[in-house]
Design a protein around this motif. Structure first.
Motif, mmCIF file in Angstrom:
data_model
loop_
_atom_site.group_PDB
_atom_site.id
_atom_site.type_symbol
_atom_site.label_atom_id
_atom_site.label_comp_id
_atom_site.label_asym_id
_atom_site.label_seq_id
_atom_site.Cartn_x
_atom_site.Cartn_y
_atom_site.Cartn_z
ATOM 1 N N ILE A 153 0.854 -1.182 0.000
ATOM 2 C CA ILE A 153 0.000 0.000 0.000
ATOM 3 C C ILE A 153 0.894 1.238 0.000
ATOM 4 N N PRO A 154 0.385 2.387 -0.427
ATOM 5 C CA PRO A 154 1.199 3.599 -0.397
ATOM 6 C C PRO A 154 1.726 3.875 1.004
ATOM 7 N N GLU A 155 2.938 4.420 1.090
ATOM 8 C CA GLU A 155 3.544 4.685 2.383
ATOM 9 C C GLU A 155 2.689 5.618 3.223
ATOM 10 N N ILE A 156 2.032 6.578 2.579
ATOM 11 C CA ILE A 156 1.201 7.514 3.334
ATOM 12 C C ILE A 156 0.028 6.788 3.975
ATOM 13 N N SER A 157 -0.482 5.732 3.316
ATOM 14 C CA SER A 157 -1.569 4.939 3.902
ATOM 15 C C SER A 157 -1.072 4.157 5.106
ATOM 16 N N ARG A 158 0.154 3.662 5.023
ATOM 17 C CA ARG A 158 0.736 2.952 6.159
ATOM 18 C C ARG A 158 0.900 3.897 7.349
ATOM 19 N N LEU A 159 1.407 5.106 7.088
ATOM 20 C CA LEU A 159 1.582 6.078 8.162
ATOM 21 C C LEU A 159 0.241 6.459 8.783
ATOM 22 N N ALA A 160 -0.766 6.668 7.916
ATOM 23 C CA ALA A 160 -2.084 7.043 8.413
ATOM 24 C C ALA A 160 -2.683 5.934 9.274
ATOM 25 N N THR A 161 -2.517 4.681 8.825
ATOM 26 C CA THR A 161 -3.041 3.551 9.597
ATOM 27 C C THR A 161 -2.361 3.471 10.957
ATOM 28 N N GLY A 162 -1.040 3.633 10.971
ATOM 29 C CA GLY A 162 -0.324 3.624 12.242
ATOM 30 C C GLY A 162 -0.770 4.738 13.164
ATOM 31 N N ASN A 163 -1.057 5.907 12.582
ATOM 32 C CA ASN A 163 -1.524 7.031 13.390
ATOM 33 C C ASN A 163 -2.860 6.717 14.051
ATOM 34 N N LEU A 164 -3.791 6.142 13.289
ATOM 35 C CA LEU A 164 -5.114 5.838 13.834
ATOM 36 C C LEU A 164 -5.061 4.709 14.858
ATOM 37 N N ILE A 165 -4.263 3.667 14.584
ATOM 38 C CA ILE A 165 -4.150 2.577 15.554
ATOM 39 C C ILE A 165 -3.496 3.089 16.834
ATOM 40 N N GLY A 166 -2.473 3.950 16.692
ATOM 41 C CA GLY A 166 -1.857 4.541 17.874
ATOM 42 C C GLY A 166 -2.845 5.373 18.671
ATOM 43 N N MET A 167 -3.715 6.094 17.977
ATOM 44 C CA MET A 167 -4.751 6.873 18.653
ATOM 45 C C MET A 167 -5.689 5.946 19.424
ATOM 46 N N ASN A 168 -6.065 4.831 18.808
ATOM 47 C CA ASN A 168 -6.902 3.853 19.516
ATOM 48 C C ASN A 168 -6.221 3.360 20.788
ATOM 49 N N ASN A 169 -4.937 3.005 20.663
ATOM 50 C CA ASN A 169 -4.208 2.477 21.817
ATOM 51 C C ASN A 169 -4.192 3.480 22.966
ATOM 52 N N SER A 170 -3.923 4.742 22.623
ATOM 53 C CA SER A 170 -3.803 5.769 23.649
ATOM 54 C C SER A 170 -5.140 6.077 24.308
ATOM 55 N N LEU A 171 -6.144 6.376 23.487
ATOM 56 C CA LEU A 171 -7.419 6.853 24.021
ATOM 57 C C LEU A 171 -8.188 5.746 24.731
ATOM 58 N N PHE A 172 -8.279 4.581 24.141
ATOM 59 C CA PHE A 172 -9.093 3.532 24.755
ATOM 60 C C PHE A 172 -8.398 2.901 25.956
ATOM 61 N N ALA A 173 -7.067 3.001 26.037
ATOM 62 C CA ALA A 173 -6.396 2.583 27.279
ATOM 63 C C ALA A 173 -6.816 3.496 28.422
ATOM 64 N N MET A 174 -6.904 4.811 28.138
ATOM 65 C CA MET A 174 -7.369 5.742 29.168
ATOM 66 C C MET A 174 -8.808 5.454 29.554
ATOM 67 N N VAL A 175 -9.651 5.205 28.557
ATOM 68 C CA VAL A 175 -11.053 4.898 28.822
ATOM 69 C C VAL A 175 -11.171 3.644 29.681
ATOM 70 N N GLU A 176 -10.450 2.593 29.300
ATOM 71 C CA GLU A 176 -10.571 1.317 30.004
ATOM 72 C C GLU A 176 -10.092 1.428 31.449
ATOM 73 N N ASP A 177 -8.995 2.168 31.672
ATOM 74 C CA ASP A 177 -8.486 2.332 33.037
ATOM 75 C C ASP A 177 -9.530 3.010 33.936
ATOM 76 N N GLN A 178 -10.143 4.074 33.426
ATOM 77 C CA GLN A 178 -11.101 4.807 34.244
ATOM 78 C C GLN A 178 -12.396 4.030 34.427
ATOM 79 N N VAL A 179 -12.850 3.375 33.371
ATOM 80 C CA VAL A 179 -14.077 2.590 33.455
ATOM 81 C C VAL A 179 -13.919 1.450 34.452
ATOM 82 N N THR A 180 -12.739 0.835 34.487
ATOM 83 C CA THR A 180 -12.508 -0.294 35.389
ATOM 84 C C THR A 180 -12.747 0.089 36.846
#
Length: 448
Positions: free
Chosen positions: A389-416
């Motif tokens: 896939i185009p390199e920019i698509s790879r970078l964009a995918t990594g950015n979104l997955i990283g955002m998921n990791n960061s935000l939902f880890a915070m959500v899960e910690d507080q919800v727990t």
């Protein structure tokens, strides 16, 4: 990097490898896809329920009646299957006009006047041609033609800008099983397959898509169309006020009720990210359905292959297919893949909640021998980000997955923290979740 369409088509064909009867998939010298893959990439009309084979209808009737009868016993609802169905049945809500839908989603800039008029004309023609539906013993209108009308008319007009929906397996129904896994079931004579959703799963994905609008930072609608814009999104994230309350209310509803009652309110997306709702919901749903299709297409039924490895294959191929479909349409590769990851996070959060409310703690070993642990599924999914896939698509995918990791880890910690408090107060999951708890985390000794 210049995107090579023919290479992408061959890549899609190679991912599927073999047809569902395990014969080698034809490739041809013209660069065209095998027939079954080409079919999956082209929008096709969903068959009228009046055209469904008798064995499909009989399979749905039998499984729905059995499942609702079990619900009536588990929840202590008098009146058997019919009473349980009425307790949970979705009543179709009044539809929005195309103008209201466009304004509600904040998509004024994405719809031209010509597209809006075309959508209105298509809806009018579909209304005029809709046949009278046959009556099932348990009629669930939400997942019948009305649902697929929504998917293939107005939303398809909008989703042209953010990725086309997939053609689904032709037969689909719901079961109230308290198990968020969709499944493909052979019909009674073995000639067809039916995808069964859990009755509450579609509502949960719909509510989780609204929750994503709360969790994600504000994203401009036009950014959803372009991986370059996605790659430039900020990498530092905070949760807006009210997000944890929205998440807790969503999870509590499903865990304590098993599946929402008919009149339970929907989660509303916030104004600043309302335009995210439809593409996130549609892509999550397409991922779930493409996963079930993948079991058929990849020959898992033909070879009786089920377990963690086939589940990972179905996940990866589903995410890969909806992402390539978007890219071939000139849109973002990363957004559909992001939504596949979101669907797995949605399932992980439900399983995490079940664990806390059953055992009062987290970190227990995963017991299910067929379905991998949700976080394992997420890790496996990342292996399906291909190198071509185009390199920019790879970078964009990594950015979104990283955002998921960061935000939902915070959500899960507080919800727990709140869920542990619920546990100490004696709150436990609905009896509808008993089977899933046994398979995933095991029942706690003190739980009757």
């Amino acid at each position: 990097m210049v995107f090579d369409i023919q290479a992408a088509l061959k890549r899609i064909a190679s991912v599927f490898g073999q047809t569902n009867d395990q014969a080698p998939a034809p490739t041809g010298d013209d660069g065209l896809l095998p027939g079954q893959i080409a079919d999956a990439l082209q929008p096709q009309p969903y068959p009228s329920v009046t055209e469904w084979p008798d064995d499909v209808l009989a399979t749905i009737r039998y499984r729905q009646s059995t499942s609702y009868r079990e619900v009536s016993r588990a929840l202590g609802i008098k009146g058997g299957a019919a009473a349980a169905f009425e307790h949970l049945r979705e009543t179709p809500r009044p539809g929005l006009t195309p103008e209201q839908f466009r304004d509600y989603m904040g998509w004024q800039s994405l719809f031209s006047d010509e597209e809006l008029e075309a959508a209105k004309q298509t809806i009018a023609e579909a209304d005029a041609e809709e046949p009278e539906l046959p009556q099932f013993d348990l009629e669930d209108g939400l997942v019948r033609q009305r649902w697929f009308r929504i998917q293939t008319v107005l939303e398809e007009q909008a989703l042209r800008h953010v990725g086309q929906p997939l053609h689904m397996l032709p037969y689909i129904a719901t079961l109230p099983e308290g198990d968020i896994n969709a499944r493909v079931v052979p019909t009674m004579d073995g000639d067809n397959y039916v995808i069964f959703y859990d009755h509450g799963m579609m509502r949960y994905l719909r509510d989780f898509a609204a929750l994503v609008c709360w969790v994600a930072p504000p994203i401009d609608p036009t950014a959803l169309l372009d991986d370059r814009a996605i790659a430039q999104l900020p990498r530092s994230h905070t949760l807006p006020p009210g997000t944890i309350d929205v998440c807790l209310n969503t999870l509590r509803r499903y865990i304590y009720e098993g599946t929402p009652e008919a009149d339970a309110p929907y989660v509303s997306p916030p104004e600043w990210n309302r335009h995210l709702f439809v593409p996130v919901f549609q892509n999550m749903l397409s991922f779930v359905v493409a996963h079930e299709q993948g079991h058929v297409r990849l020959g898992h039924f033909a070879t009786d292959r089920f377990g963690p490895v086939p589940e990972g294959e179905a996940d990866g191929n589903a995410a890969f297919l909806i992402s390539y479909q978007s890219l071939l349409g000139g849109q973002s590769w990363s957004v559909p893949f992001w939504c596949a990851d979101l669907a797995l996070i949605a399932f992980r959060m439900l399983d995490h909640t079940l664990c806390v409310l059953e055992h009062g703690k987290t970190g227990l070993p995963w017991k299910d021998e067929i379905y991998p642990a949700p976080e394992e599924r997420r890790n496996s999914l990342r292996n399906y980000v291909p190198g071509d896939i185009p390199e920019i698509s790879r970078l964009a995918t990594g950015n979104l997955i990283g955002m998921n990791n960061s935000l939902f880890a915070m959500v899960e910690d507080q919800v727990t923290l709140f869920l542990v408090s619920d546990y100490t107060k004696g709150l436990r999951p609905s009896p509808l979740w008993n089977g899933r708890v046994r398979r995933t985390w095991g029942r706690a000794p003190q739980t009757p």
